[in-house]
Structures are given as structure tokens and as C-alpha cells.
Write a protein that holds these residues in place. Structure first.
Motif, PDB file in Angstrom:
ATOM      1  N   THR A  45       0.832  -1.205   0.000  1.00 47.93           N
ATOM      2  CA  THR A  45       0.000   0.000   0.000  1.00 47.93           C
ATOM      3  C   THR A  45       0.862   1.250   0.000  1.00 47.93           C
ATOM      4  N   GLU A  48       2.150   1.764  -3.472  1.00 45.50           N
ATOM      5  CA  GLU A  48       1.054   2.179  -4.355  1.00 45.50           C
ATOM      6  C   GLU A  48       0.723   3.663  -4.159  1.00 45.50           C
ATOM      7  N   ASN A  49       0.583   4.077  -2.898  1.00 43.66           N
ATOM      8  CA  ASN A  49       0.283   5.478  -2.615  1.00 43.66           C
ATOM      9  C   ASN A  49       1.438   6.391  -3.002  1.00 43.66           C
ATOM     10  N   LYS A  52       1.480   7.144  -6.624  1.00 39.75           N
ATOM     11  CA  LYS A  52       0.495   8.169  -6.993  1.00 39.75           C
ATOM     12  C   LYS A  52       0.962   9.559  -6.577  1.00 39.75           C
TER      13      LYS A  52
END
Length: 90
Positions: A45, A48-49, A52
């Protein structure tokens, strides 16, 4: 503001301020999500964050919303924390 031009600039400045507040809030949200994932130890996670958040940081540094050094500092610190977390988990 007495001239028509000055009145227009006041309106534009307020629109830009509202726009920038929204963008800055979105950037901070992604950074907080990444920090929370790191704190929880969730490498997937966090990556992934962070993936972004990187383009946002770069874009806002280019546009002048934040300084280039601030963008670089955030990217460096977060990537170091993710890397440390990743090596500790492996």
C-alpha cells in the motif's frame, strides 16, 4: 481596487487560491496515506500510494505550488522509509 483590471485580478487571484488549496490538500492526503501505510508496515500500500504521490509532487513543483526542493525532500524521505521497510520485511 479602482480599475477594471485590478478588480479582475482580485477575482482571478481568489480562483487561483481556491484551486491551489484543493491541489495542496490532495497532495497532503496522498502523503499522509503513504505515511500511515509505512507506519502500519504495509509495504504494498505504501508503494502504491507513493507511486500516486510522485507525479503530483513533480507537477506541483513545476507549477510553483511547492518548491522543487520540497518535492525532492518528500520523495527522498518517503522512498528511504519504504526501502527500509521493504528490506526489514524481506
Amino acid at each position: 481596487a479602482n480599475s477594471k483590471q485590478a478588480k479582475k485580478r482580485i477575482v482571478q487571484a481568489e480562483q487561483n487560491r481556491i484551486h491551489n488549496v484543493a491541489r495542496r490538500s490532495m497532495m497532503r492526503t496522498f502523503l499522509k496515506k503513504t505515511a500511515y501505510a509505512i507506519k502500519e508496515g504495509d509495504v504494498a500500500t505504501a508503494k502504491e500510494n507513493f507511486a500516486k504521490a510522485i507525479p503530483l509532487l513533480d507537477r506541483y513543483a513545476t507549477k510553483g505550488l511547492i518548491s522543487k526542493n520540497k518535492a525532492a525532500r518528500h520523495k527522498s524521505r518517503i522512498s528511504a522509509k519504504i526501502k527500509a521497510l521493504d528490506t526489514a520485511a524481506a
